[in-house]
Motif scaffolding. Structure first.
Motif, short mmCIF file in Angstrom:
data_model
loop_
_atom_site.label_atom_id
_atom_site.label_comp_id
_atom_site.label_asym_id
_atom_site.label_seq_id
_atom_site.Cartn_x
_atom_site.Cartn_y
_atom_site.Cartn_z
N UNK A 285 -34.01 53.65 55.64
CA UNK A 285 -32.66 53.38 55.17
C UNK A 285 -31.78 54.63 55.18
N UNK A 286 -32.33 55.75 54.72
CA UNK A 286 -31.56 57.00 54.69
C UNK A 286 -31.19 57.44 56.10
N UNK A 287 -32.13 57.31 57.02
CA UNK A 287 -31.85 57.65 58.41
C UNK A 287 -30.79 56.71 58.98
N UNK A 288 -30.89 55.43 58.62
CA UNK A 288 -29.91 54.46 59.09
C UNK A 288 -28.51 54.77 58.62
N UNK A 289 -28.39 55.21 57.38
CA UNK A 289 -27.07 55.57 56.86
C UNK A 289 -26.49 56.76 57.62
N UNK A 290 -27.33 57.73 57.94
CA UNK A 290 -26.87 58.90 58.68
C UNK A 290 -26.43 58.49 60.09
N UNK A 291 -27.21 57.61 60.70
CA UNK A 291 -26.88 57.14 62.04
C UNK A 291 -25.60 56.31 62.05
#
Length: 571
Positions: A285-291
């Motif tokens: 989820x955290x990576x998705x938000x950054x992406x």
């Protein structure tokens, strides 16, 4: 074969509180009592179906009294059907379909097959058609099928058996229908018999749950059943019925007791995200938000997901249609919001993406939206310290995982349904009752998500043909040439069909519709009030929205807008 529910099954732990002396006795009381009840109600339903057929046979051209008599008989028949609907809808879905299928062609995907409209809803549509006398032959045929099927119902009980849990689950599903379908007029929008039908259904539940009920003490199953039935009996007028009061004072407390849970239809966790496609994918989820904010995802390194889905605009962009990435030309369709997008079985306006992961990839590869190439995209990301040796599946899964977090359920309406009775003004509450009643909004935007997921199983996404014009001048409308789902699923009934989105956060996310044609909520309401495309003078032969005018007053329209504001999440 029964489909898996997106709505929780009945929690049988509630049975710990009942007063019967043994599991075996209770099981027998429930199953035998339910079957006995069905046997008693079936002849009454048959009699009402026979009377309806007689009234239809008696229709004479030019004699409106014969049509009125048939409509009155239809209402009686519908009420009789709802006394056994919980049983048929759960155990015998094919027969239930014959009685109460939607008055439109139902598409069986992915086989590109369709079923013609049949049953009580289709009879209603024909009886209220201006050309009713021309439909007499079809009405008679529909009535004949209705009578024959009703007469054969008892044969279904040959070697029939059911468990106590199944009976209770059928009751739970029926209670959801009462709250999300019956009192909104979903299956009788013209007859407006939904309140009487809900009463008949709740009376059936009262009978089935008799082994679990005792004295009518406050905060008991019996209390909420009897008080709810009394309210439905005392206030039968469809347009003026106070649905919010019925829900919060009787139906929802009853549901919580039946479930032995603090959760009800309007609890955020009620419809599980786990039931939707790829919801178990291992995304970060955290990576998705950054992406989501990463412009390196686009072909020319200038656009991120957040460019068009702006968080401070409730993940919309405020434009009728955004621009093609390498051009000043407009995109074909309006940018949809992303809040609550995970609660759908397909994505995009035309439903052409099977999951959020599929949507991510289609957007990345679209030459109009992100225009990305996989090798270039990965080379860029892997050159940035924040992403390391990231793969394309990780990009898809992580972005989808982030999108699944966009479900705040923090609107004044949510707080009101959770117990804060000061969260909505009187005008907002009045608008909620119009939304779920006279305005017929909730017949397509189903509670609790107010999108096209159809209760009580919430296992199918609905597509509708509204006849939305290409412009916002309802006096001089222009036909929209967008073929909608037809381009993805080539069957004529899908021409101009679009997915029903949620109306949560609608107030701050103008403009509206798949083409962004309407700039204000007032224009949207006026369009629906007039009966959609056919109602404003366009020719839309396959329109699924009723062309009948709603006749909303100016005050009612203002109240509807106030309710839309109550569906706006806090930031």
């Amino acid at each position: 074969m029964r489909l898996k529910l997106a709505f929780p099954c009945v929690c049988v732990l509630l049975l710990l509180a009942v007063m019967l002396t043994s599991q075996g006795e209770r099981h027998a009381a429930v199953t035998e009592g339910t079957i006995g009840y069905f046997k008693r109600q079936q002849p009454l339903f048959v009699a009402s179906a026979v009377e309806l057929k007689h009234r239809i046979d008696a229709i004479k051209e030019g004699d409106s009294t014969t049509v009125s008599a048939a409509r009155a008989s239809l209402q009686v028949c519908r009420v009789r059907y709802k006394a056994i609907a919980f049983f048929l809808e759960y155990f015998f879905t094919s027969e239930a379909y014959v009685f109460n299928a939607p008055a439109k062609y139902e598409i069986e995907e992915p086989y590109i097959e369709y079923e013609e409209p049949v049953g009580l809803q289709q009879i209603e549509a024909l009886l209220y058609d201006p050309a009713v006398y021309q439909h007499k032959e079809e009405l008679e045929a529909q009535a004949t099928v209705l009578v024959q099927t009703a007469q054969d119902l008892l044969s279904l009980l040959y070697q029939f058996s059911a468990t106590e849990r199944q009976v209770l689950e059928s009751v739970q599903q029926e209670l959801v229908r009462i709250m999300a379908l019956y009192i909104t007029g979903y299956d009788a929008p013209l007859l407006k018999s939904g309140i009487a039908e809900a009463r008949s259904s709740l009376q059936a539940i009262d009978t089935v749950l008799m082994p679990y009920t005792g004295f009518e003490k406050k905060d008991s199953i019996t209390y909420y059943l009897r008080q709810g039935i009394q309210m439905l009996h005392t206030h039968p007028d469809f347009d003026s019925f106070d649905r919010l009061s019925f829900l919060v004072n009787y139906a929802l407390p009853l549901q919580r007791l039946i479930l032995n849970s603090q959760h009800d239809l309007f609890s955020p966790s009620t419809i599980s995200k786990d039931k939707f496609p790829h919801s178990d994918s291992p995304g970060d989820t955290a990576l998705g938000r950054r992406l989501f904010f990463e412009k390196a995802l686009s072909g020319n390194n200038t656009r991120s997901c957040a460019t068009c889905h702006q968080p401070d605009r409730y993940f919309s962009d405020g434009l009728s249609r955004n621009k093609i990435i390498n051009s000043n030309e407009a995109l074909p369709r309006h940018t949809p919001g992303l809040l609550y997008a995970c609660y759908q079985y397909s994505q995009f306006w035309d439903g052409s993406a099977a999951s959020l992961e599929d949507q991510v990839l289609k957007v990345l590869h679209s030459p109009q939206e992100m225009d990305a190439r996989d090798d270039t995209l990965l080379q860029r990301l892997q050159g940035l310290p924040a992403y390391g040796h990231i793969t394309l599946p990780q990009v898809q899964a992580s972005l989808a995982a982030y999108l699944r977090t966009l479900t705040p359920f923090d609107a004044p309406f949510d707080r009101y349904m959770a117990g804060n009775r000061q969260a909505m003004t009187e005008e907002k509450k009045r608008g909620g009752n119009i939304f779920m009643g006279k305005g017929q909004c909730a017949t397509c935007h189903f509670a609790p998500l107010f999108n096209g997921l159809i209760p009580p199983l919430y296992n199918r996404t609905e597509f509708e043909v509204l006849g939305t014009p290409a412009n916002d001048d309802l006096l001089h409308p222009l036909a929209d040439n967008d073929s909608g789902r037809l381009a993805f699923f080539p069957i004529d009934f899908y021409k101009g069909a679009f997915k029903t989105p949620t109306v949560r956060n609608t107030a701050p996310t103008a403009p509206y519709m798949h083409n962004g044609a309407f700039r204000t909520m007032e224009q949207v309401i006026e369009f629906y009030d007039k009966g959609g495309g056919n109602g404003i003078g366009l020719s839309v032969p396959n329109q699924t929205l009723s062309a009948a005018a709603l006749h909303l007053t100016n005050e009612e329209k203002k109240a509807l807008i106030a309710f839309m504001e109550a569906l706006t999440d806090g930031k």
